[in-house]
Design an enzyme around this catalytic site. Structure first.
Site, short mmCIF file in Angstrom:
data_model
loop_
_atom_site.label_atom_id
_atom_site.label_comp_id
_atom_site.label_asym_id
_atom_site.label_seq_id
_atom_site.Cartn_x
_atom_site.Cartn_y
_atom_site.Cartn_z
CD GLU A 34 -2.78 1.17 2.46
OE1 GLU A 34 -2.73 0.24 3.30
OE2 GLU A 34 -3.53 2.15 2.56
NE ARG A 258 3.40 -8.02 10.29
CZ ARG A 258 2.83 -7.33 9.31
NH1 ARG A 258 1.86 -7.85 8.61
NH2 ARG A 258 3.23 -6.11 9.04
CE LYS A 268 3.12 0.15 4.86
NZ LYS A 268 2.48 -0.08 3.57
P1 ATP Z 1 2.73 -2.12 7.74
O1 ATP Z 1 2.11 -2.63 9.01
O2 ATP Z 1 4.13 -1.75 7.89
O3 ATP Z 1 1.90 -1.04 7.09
P2 ATP Z 1 1.50 -3.80 5.88
O4 ATP Z 1 1.42 -5.27 5.86
O5 ATP Z 1 0.26 -3.07 6.22
O6 ATP Z 1 2.69 -3.38 6.78
P3 ATP Z 1 1.58 -3.40 3.07
O7 ATP Z 1 2.14 -2.29 2.27
O8 ATP Z 1 0.12 -3.61 3.04
O9 ATP Z 1 2.07 -3.21 4.55
O10 ATP Z 1 2.33 -4.75 2.73
C1 ATP Z 1 2.75 -5.21 1.48
C2 ATP Z 1 3.14 -6.65 1.61
O11 ATP Z 1 4.25 -6.78 2.49
C3 ATP Z 1 2.01 -7.48 2.18
O12 ATP Z 1 1.83 -8.62 1.38
C4 ATP Z 1 2.47 -7.82 3.56
O13 ATP Z 1 2.00 -9.06 3.95
C5 ATP Z 1 3.99 -7.81 3.42
N1 ATP Z 1 4.60 -7.49 4.72
C6 ATP Z 1 4.48 -6.36 5.43
N2 ATP Z 1 5.13 -6.46 6.61
C7 ATP Z 1 5.68 -7.69 6.63
C8 ATP Z 1 6.48 -8.40 7.57
N3 ATP Z 1 6.84 -7.87 8.74
N4 ATP Z 1 6.88 -9.65 7.26
C9 ATP Z 1 6.54 -10.20 6.07
N5 ATP Z 1 5.79 -9.58 5.15
C10 ATP Z 1 5.36 -8.34 5.41
MG MG Z 2 -1.28 -2.19 5.47
#
Ligand code: ATP
Ligand code: MG
Length: 554
Positions: A34, A258, A268
């Protein structure tokens, strides 16, 4: 297709699918960030997994921007994400946007309404929450659940046109308010939002939710394996429900754990909080485990890829030790970093028996682990600088560096012995007087006499000034988020700035994005933001040895 050894449970599933001819043997993954912030180490795990699988199985991986929430997203983040996927080493990718499919999402929502599988609900957000029930109590049907198809179509059309205020209506899937899985209790699929979208400006007044847009995007792109993190396991029935009801292609969602790295925040939203509170500078603060921060810190992309491959993939959450990451960084840097000299706390040394005005150039290896890296000439003269801490007036036991009457080796140069010291009016040592042994040129003696210490140094006339930033872990506790006040978890020594450091002239010739080892001090790189010819700035990536192991075993 040739067969490989699967190295984790996802690859096992893929191998099996290929074997039985599912998807005609095609493998197509996606990485769907995102664009509401910069990428971090957690994303790196997902990037390496998705792009890595595509590479291994001769397939494709789409970089898809999940840009369905205009309130938090921006075009600036989109560009940064593209840059950093490339920087991490994944050049070839197809770039897509969930917003490309807004028309199709809308069309699929109408299909659901026509199949009596979706309705416009006019409860407030608060009421919807209340009607949903809890884990132990069934939910209650919304009073709007039985609206007619035509009424739903009319209302939904008006929502699209921007007739209604935010929060007045939503479109919900009609599934089961008594389902034990809360995600199946008539989940919201469209909301009214009046924010401006980075690509489509004000064209849309309604935006699909993640659960609705994600599975359809996967289907449109003909993704075969949709890999996501464990928190989406409970959403899988919904993923499957939408695609079954819509009769589209049906990718397989597979969840993995994760990355949870201790001493680190990788979310983020939480990183943004650190920036807003002024605890770090920005997304690219070298202490953050964002990709931009790590790059600025001097972490090679290969070290991040190695780390992601060595932590493997599991179906269960667990903590990964930060030391593992640091070891991957050291391993990579040890092979590629150019060795250079620097002095952090300069202490003048006069070699009494070395001719005044003479300069000689000694051969110093660029990298002892790589002969091809060659050598460079290192200037030696009568006046030198060594590091203040490499001298002791009253040497404790096991101090093998310089002291009065003691001989040490100057790396690549000569053995010197300290004969006297000079103090300033505050009693601080300001100068050492030493003698050198001309027979020890290159750092060895003909009589095989042993010296216990080897120290780094610079010729005073040839040394260049530089700012040296000594970085360390940002947090001094394993789980920073366990602290009520995040400030309490901050390591106050995570940045020590040395304004008046000295470096070898050759260190200034090193281009950006290349790696240096200042001998005995650690791995460094030129700061990619603040460095200038007038004021060179070097960031310490990491110390040569793990200094935290001692601390945590205490
Ligand atoms: P954040 O909590 O930092 O916003 P998010 O999962 O909401 O993380 P996205 O931009 O939606 O962030 O994630 C893009 C991809 O990265 C998703 O498929 C998510 O599952 C993966 N991802 C994000 N954080 C992790 C993590 N700590 N370990 C493995 N994969 C991750
Ligand atoms: Mg997210």
């Amino acid at each position: 297709m040739e067969s490989h050894t699967p190295s984790n449970f996802i690859e096992q599933i893929i191998e099996q699918d290929i074997k039985i001819g599912k998807n005609k043997g095609r493998v197509h993954t996606r990485f769907p960030p995102e664009p509401n912030g910069h990428l971090h180490i957690g994303h790196a795990k997902s990037i390496c997994l998705n792009f890595g699988i595509a590479q291994k199985y001769n397939g494709y991986c789409n970089l898809r921007f999940d840009d369905t929430n205009p309130e938090k997203e921006s075009a600036e983040y989109v560009e940064a994400i593209k840059d950093y996927v490339r920087w991490l080493g994944f050049e070839r990718h197809m770039c897509c946007y969930a917003s490309d499919y807004f028309g199709q999402f809308y069309y699929y929502a109408i299909q659901l309404i026509e199949k009596k599988l979706a309705y416009v609900c006019s409860l407030s957000a608060e009421e919807i929450r209340h009607y949903r029930g809890t884990l132990t109590e069934a939910g209650t049907d919304s009073p709007y659940r039985e609206r007619s198809i035509s009424e739903n179509l009319t209302l939904f059309e008006k929502m699209r046109k921007g007739v209604y205020e935010k929060g007045t209506h939503v479109l919900r899937a009609k599934i089961d308010m008594k389902s034990p899985n809360l995600n199946m209790r008539d989940p919201i699929i469209y909301r009214i939002q009046n924010a401006e979208h980075s690509r489509f400006k004000k064209r849309w007044h309604i935006y699909p939710t993640y659960d609705f847009s994600h599975c359809i995007s996967d289907a449109i792109e003909r993704i075969t394996h949709s890999l996501c993190t464990l928190e989406f396991e409970d959403h899988r029935p919904l993923y499957d429900w939408f695609l079954d009801k819509l009769g589209t292609a049906h990718p397989q969602q597979i969840e993995f754990a994760r990355l949870q790295l201790n001493y680190t925040i990788s979310s983020k939203r939480k990183i943004k909080l650190l920036i807003d509170k002024g605890l770090v500078d920005d997304w690219d603060d070298p202490r953050l485990m964002t990709l931009s921060g790590m790059r600025r810190r001097g972490v090679p992309p290969k070290a991040i890829r190695d780390f992601c491959s060595c932590i493997g993939l599991t179906k269960k959450d667990s903590w990964i030790d930060f030391a593992l990451f640091e070891n991957c960084v050291r391993d990579t840097l040890n092979k590629v970093a150019l060795r250079r000299m620097a002095v952090v706390k300069p202490l003048k040394v006069i070699i009494l028996n070395y001719p005044e005005g003479k300069v000689e150039y000694l051969d110093a290896a660029n990298n002892p682990n790589d002969e091809k890296a060659g050598t460079r000439p290192l200037a030696f003269s009568r006046e030198l600088y060594i590091d203040y801490d490499d001298f002791s007036e009253d040497p404790p036991k096991k101090f093998f560096r310089l002291a009065r009457g003691r001989e040490v080796r100057l790396k690549y140069a000569y053995y010197i012995t300290c004969v006297d010291l000079v103090k300033d009016k505050n009693g601080k040592i300001s100068e050492l007087h030493c003698r050198y042994d001309p027979q020890t040129r290159g750092g060895g003696s003909a009589d095989q006499r042993k010296v216990k210490g080897t120290i780094h140094w610079l010729s005073a006339a040839h040394a260049k000034s530089a700012e040296i930033r000594l970085y360390d872990r940002l947090f001094n506790t394993e789980n920073p988020l366990a602290h009520q006040n995040i400030e309490d978890a901050i390591n106050l020594n995570s940045l020590i700035t040395i304004k008046d450091g000295l470096v070898e002239a050759d260190a200034l010739q090193t281009p950006h994005d290349s790696y240096i080892q200042f001998e005995r001090l650690g791995y460094f790189c030129a700061d990619n933001k603040d460095y200038s010819t007038e004021r060179p700035v070097f960031n310490r990536t990491i110390t040569l040895r793990d200094t935290w192991a001692k601390i945590s075993s205490k």
